[in-house]
Motif scaffolding. Structure first.
Motif, PDB file in Angstrom:
ATOM      1  N   GLU A 186       0.816  -1.194   0.000  1.00  0.00           N
ATOM      2  CA  GLU A 186       0.000   0.000   0.000  1.00  0.00           C
ATOM      3  C   GLU A 186       0.866   1.267   0.000  1.00  0.00           C
ATOM      4  O   GLU A 186       2.039   1.241   0.325  1.00  0.00           O
ATOM      5  CB  GLU A 186      -0.920   0.022   1.226  1.00  0.00           C
ATOM      6  N   SER A 187       0.215   2.381  -0.322  1.00  0.00           N
ATOM      7  CA  SER A 187       0.914   3.661  -0.440  1.00  0.00           C
ATOM      8  C   SER A 187       1.453   4.153   0.898  1.00  0.00           C
ATOM      9  O   SER A 187       0.964   3.791   1.965  1.00  0.00           O
ATOM     10  CB  SER A 187      -0.044   4.720  -1.003  1.00  0.00           C
ATOM     11  N   THR A 188       2.468   4.983   0.821  1.00  0.00           N
ATOM     12  CA  THR A 188       2.940   5.744   1.976  1.00  0.00           C
ATOM     13  C   THR A 188       1.861   6.764   2.343  1.00  0.00           C
ATOM     14  O   THR A 188       1.298   7.412   1.469  1.00  0.00           O
ATOM     15  CB  THR A 188       4.238   6.492   1.627  1.00  0.00           C
ATOM     16  N   ILE A 189       1.566   6.894   3.644  1.00  0.00           N
ATOM     17  CA  ILE A 189       0.613   7.907   4.095  1.00  0.00           C
ATOM     18  C   ILE A 189       1.363   8.964   4.897  1.00  0.00           C
ATOM     19  O   ILE A 189       2.086   8.639   5.841  1.00  0.00           O
ATOM     20  CB  ILE A 189      -0.505   7.297   4.967  1.00  0.00           C
ATOM     21  N   ARG A 201       2.048   5.710   7.655  1.00  0.00           N
ATOM     22  CA  ARG A 201       2.230   4.353   7.130  1.00  0.00           C
ATOM     23  C   ARG A 201       3.381   4.382   6.135  1.00  0.00           C
ATOM     24  O   ARG A 201       3.355   5.164   5.188  1.00  0.00           O
ATOM     25  CB  ARG A 201       0.953   3.843   6.448  1.00  0.00           C
ATOM     26  N   PRO A 202       4.415   3.572   6.314  1.00  0.00           N
ATOM     27  CA  PRO A 202       5.532   3.573   5.362  1.00  0.00           C
ATOM     28  C   PRO A 202       5.166   2.855   4.072  1.00  0.00           C
ATOM     29  O   PRO A 202       4.288   1.974   4.049  1.00  0.00           O
ATOM     30  CB  PRO A 202       6.633   2.818   6.119  1.00  0.00           C
ATOM     31  N   GLY A 203       5.831   3.224   3.000  1.00  0.00           N
ATOM     32  CA  GLY A 203       5.601   2.592   1.705  1.00  0.00           C
ATOM     33  C   GLY A 203       6.791   2.812   0.793  1.00  0.00           C
ATOM     34  O   GLY A 203       7.909   3.070   1.254  1.00  0.00           O
ATOM     35  N   PHE A 204       6.570   2.759  -0.512  1.00  0.00           N
ATOM     36  CA  PHE A 204       7.667   2.889  -1.470  1.00  0.00           C
ATOM     37  C   PHE A 204       8.245   4.299  -1.501  1.00  0.00           C
ATOM     38  O   PHE A 204       9.413   4.485  -1.836  1.00  0.00           O
ATOM     39  CB  PHE A 204       7.203   2.483  -2.873  1.00  0.00           C
ATOM     40  N   VAL A 205       7.442   5.292  -1.188  1.00  0.00           N
ATOM     41  CA  VAL A 205       7.976   6.655  -1.052  1.00  0.00           C
ATOM     42  C   VAL A 205       8.501   6.761   0.377  1.00  0.00           C
ATOM     43  O   VAL A 205       7.743   6.870   1.333  1.00  0.00           O
ATOM     44  CB  VAL A 205       6.901   7.717  -1.323  1.00  0.00           C
ATOM     45  N   THR A 304      11.498  -6.758  -4.907  1.00  0.00           N
ATOM     46  CA  THR A 304      10.925  -8.070  -5.212  1.00  0.00           C
ATOM     47  C   THR A 304      10.217  -8.650  -3.989  1.00  0.00           C
ATOM     48  O   THR A 304       9.195  -9.332  -4.111  1.00  0.00           O
ATOM     49  CB  THR A 304      12.001  -9.060  -5.693  1.00  0.00           C
ATOM     50  N   ILE A 305      10.756  -8.377  -2.806  1.00  0.00           N
ATOM     51  CA  ILE A 305      10.126  -8.852  -1.571  1.00  0.00           C
ATOM     52  C   ILE A 305       8.788  -8.148  -1.365  1.00  0.00           C
ATOM     53  O   ILE A 305       7.780  -8.773  -1.029  1.00  0.00           O
ATOM     54  CB  ILE A 305      11.063  -8.623  -0.375  1.00  0.00           C
ATOM     55  N   ASP A 332      15.765  -0.077   6.349  1.00  0.00           N
ATOM     56  CA  ASP A 332      16.017   1.107   5.553  1.00  0.00           C
ATOM     57  C   ASP A 332      15.229   1.039   4.250  1.00  0.00           C
ATOM     58  O   ASP A 332      14.873  -0.026   3.775  1.00  0.00           O
ATOM     59  CB  ASP A 332      17.515   1.275   5.262  1.00  0.00           C
ATOM     60  N   GLY A 333      14.924   2.222   3.682  1.00  0.00           N
ATOM     61  CA  GLY A 333      14.203   2.282   2.419  1.00  0.00           C
ATOM     62  C   GLY A 333      12.853   1.591   2.497  1.00  0.00           C
ATOM     63  O   GLY A 333      12.125   1.681   3.480  1.00  0.00           O
ATOM     64  N   VAL A 334      12.531   0.840   1.438  1.00  0.00           N
ATOM     65  CA  VAL A 334      11.243   0.135   1.394  1.00  0.00           C
ATOM     66  C   VAL A 334      11.198  -0.995   2.411  1.00  0.00           C
ATOM     67  O   VAL A 334      10.127  -1.506   2.743  1.00  0.00           O
ATOM     68  CB  VAL A 334      10.976  -0.381  -0.041  1.00  0.00           C
TER      69      VAL A 334
END
Length: 511
Positions: A186-189, A201-205, A304-305, A332-334
């Motif tokens: 799901e998206s970063t909020i 909420r953490p996400g790809f951004v 990929t995970i 770290d990161g995603v």
């Protein structure tokens, strides 16, 4: 209720097939119905954002608590003014950088947005998805679609239309099948009603990406520590999510150590007639041969995970496993988003393992190749000529090296062109005597690492070079049969990679 299913590809959105499909979807939405649709993150379950009854239907279909806010999806940035009362400059900067995309922003809401959509809050969450099918569906329904993930509340989010149907068939009006979600989480909020803005909420951004655009960004305390006494900022954060049917336990620690403990626990559970599933990665799958395991992706490519997490959880739901054991991942990161979802799926059930493999205590490095006549001895030669904080042994070995042959002529030719001394080398085959606690093994690819782990039990500190350097794109092709140009390219790549190995080792030794 019969659930209609319609398949479409992104390139068909503006063709007659797409126009007819979205006309039907729009009719359903305008009449208060629900349509599940693909986005780049996961599948969403959409209803008219200005219809309080549609929001109620979403909660009912999902079995979702009504104080868990929905996200309003738009298909045009200009439409944001219709739902948000104030749009801070920092929000505009983030929209410019990341919209359309996997970023949800929270604003103070306008009066027209029903409280049923916002969970009773005075704020509204808004996203502009990066998916042609999603945007066409949003436009067909009037431009404002309230949508959570299209799954039964608490279960893993759907990344395929078949996941939606598994959970919601007969409970919603329509599913638009647009293939697999690209990102899988799901998206970063980000809450833009506070300063500094706060990630809920953490996400790809990631936080790092956000801070490059707007400066300081805080993170909700519950993301960093589930046991934090600080109450969650968003109501939905207090619920267990993404959970498979089986009991899930996360093993946190150095990867090989975690894999060994997972294997031990799995063997013990199986001996007690319990059915066990394993979530592992390409790098560690060798530890679970003979067991019911799923590789979720590669440790050196966290994307990929993320893409496969929910798919794997749902695959285990289709089996009779009673317990699932999973690796943990870097924060770290995603990786933070992955661990956020994984820990919620596990209900925070974690086995914390001590790190017995302290790389600062390594006294010996062995570069391992199929043979011991080109890449491995050249890498050892390069590292030997670099300065490290303390003296350590640097060697090379081959998985198969039956004869003490010298380094190949191609490498010697490159050394001569560089004006360096020749390497006086006799190839050596890896043996049991080489398996020592003080040794760090660096292999040139994953197949070599797997061969090593299969051949010798109890081995620690084994990494592929891309894995050790955390560079998934790194490839060091064998120069054999590629002439002088191939040897030059190989040696250049090794030089660059080994220099980064030396830098990382220096940091570890000085820590």
């Amino acid at each position: 209720m019969e659930t209609l299913v319609a398949q479409i590809k992104p390139e068909e959105v503006k063709l007659p097939l797409g126009l007819a499909l979205f006309a039907k979807a729009g009719e359903i939405l305008r009449n208060g119905g629900l349509v599940a649709f693909p986005t780049e993150t996961v599948y969403g379950l959409g209803g008219d954002a200005f219809d309080p009854d549609a929001a109620g239907k979403i909660y009912a279909a999902k079995g979702r608590p009504s104080d868990n806010p929905l996200i309003v999806h738009i298909a045009d940035v200009a439409d944001l003014n219709e739902v948000a009362r104030e749009i801070p400059d920092k929000a505009k900067m983030l929209m410019e950088a990341f919209w359309p995309g996997p970023l949800t922003l929270i604003f103070f809401k306008r009066q027209g947005i029903p409280c049923t959509v916002t969970g009773g809050l005075d704020t509204v969450a808004v996203r502009f998805p990066d998916n042609d099918i999603a945007r066409a569906m949003i436009k067909s329904g009037g431009g404002f679609i309230a949508a959570p993930s299209a799954n039964r509340s608490g279960s893993p989010s759907p990344t395929l239309a078949e996941h939606v149907l598994k959970d919601l068939q007969g409970r919603i009006d329509m599913v638009i099948d647009g293939g697999a979600s690209v990102l899988g989480l799901e998206s970063t909020i980000v809450d833009m009603t506070v300063d500094p803005p706060m990630i809920l909420r953490p996400g790809f951004v990631t936080r790092e990406m956000l801070e490059k655009v707007i400066g300081r960004v805080d993170v909700d305390a519950k993301i960093l520590d589930a046991k934090s006494p600080v109450p969650p900022k968003a109501p939905g954060m207090k619920y267990r999510h993404y959970a498979p049917k089986a009991e899930l336990t996360v093993f946190e620690g150095e990867p090989i150590r975690a894999a060994k403990e997972m294997r031990r626990c799995a063997d013990e559970a199986i001996a007690n007639n319990e059915k066990v599933g394993i979530i592992t990665t390409d790098e560690l799958a060798v530890h679970f041969e003979g067991l019911n395991y799923r590789s979720i992706g590669s440790r050196i490519d966290p994307d990929t995970i993320a893409q496969n997490l929910y798919r794997v959880l749902r695959e285990f739901d289709e089996t009779d496993v009673e317990k699932i054991f999973s690796e943990s991942f870097a924060l770290d990161g995603v990786g933070q988003a992955i661990m956020n979802r994984l820990m919620k799926a596990a209900g925070q059930k974690v086995v914390h393992l001590a790190n017995d493999n302290d790389l600062s205590k390594v006294d010996r490095i062995v570069f391992l190749d199929n043979s011991d006549s080109d890449r491995a001895p050249y890498a050892a030669y390069v590292l030997e000529n670099m300065t490290l904080p303390r003296l350590i042994s640097i060697e090379s070995r081959g998985m198969v090296a039956p004869f003490p042959e010298p380094i190949c002529q191609g490498i010697q030719m490159i050394l001569e062109k560089q004006g360096r001394r020749a390497i006086y080398h006799s190839a050596r085959e890896l043996s049991g005597e080489d398996i020592r606690k003080d040794t760090l093994f660096l292999t040139f690819d994953l197949k070599l690492k797997v061969k090593l782990l299969r051949k010798y039990e109890g081995i620690d500190n084994v990494y592929t070079l891309p894995e050790f350097l955390e560079e998934p794109a790194l490839e060091i092709p064998s120069p054999y049969g590629h002439g002088e140009e191939g040897y030059e390219e190989c040696c250049d790549i090794i030089e660059n990679a080994v220099s980064r190995v030396a830098a990382k080792l220096s940091l570890i030794m000085l820590d």
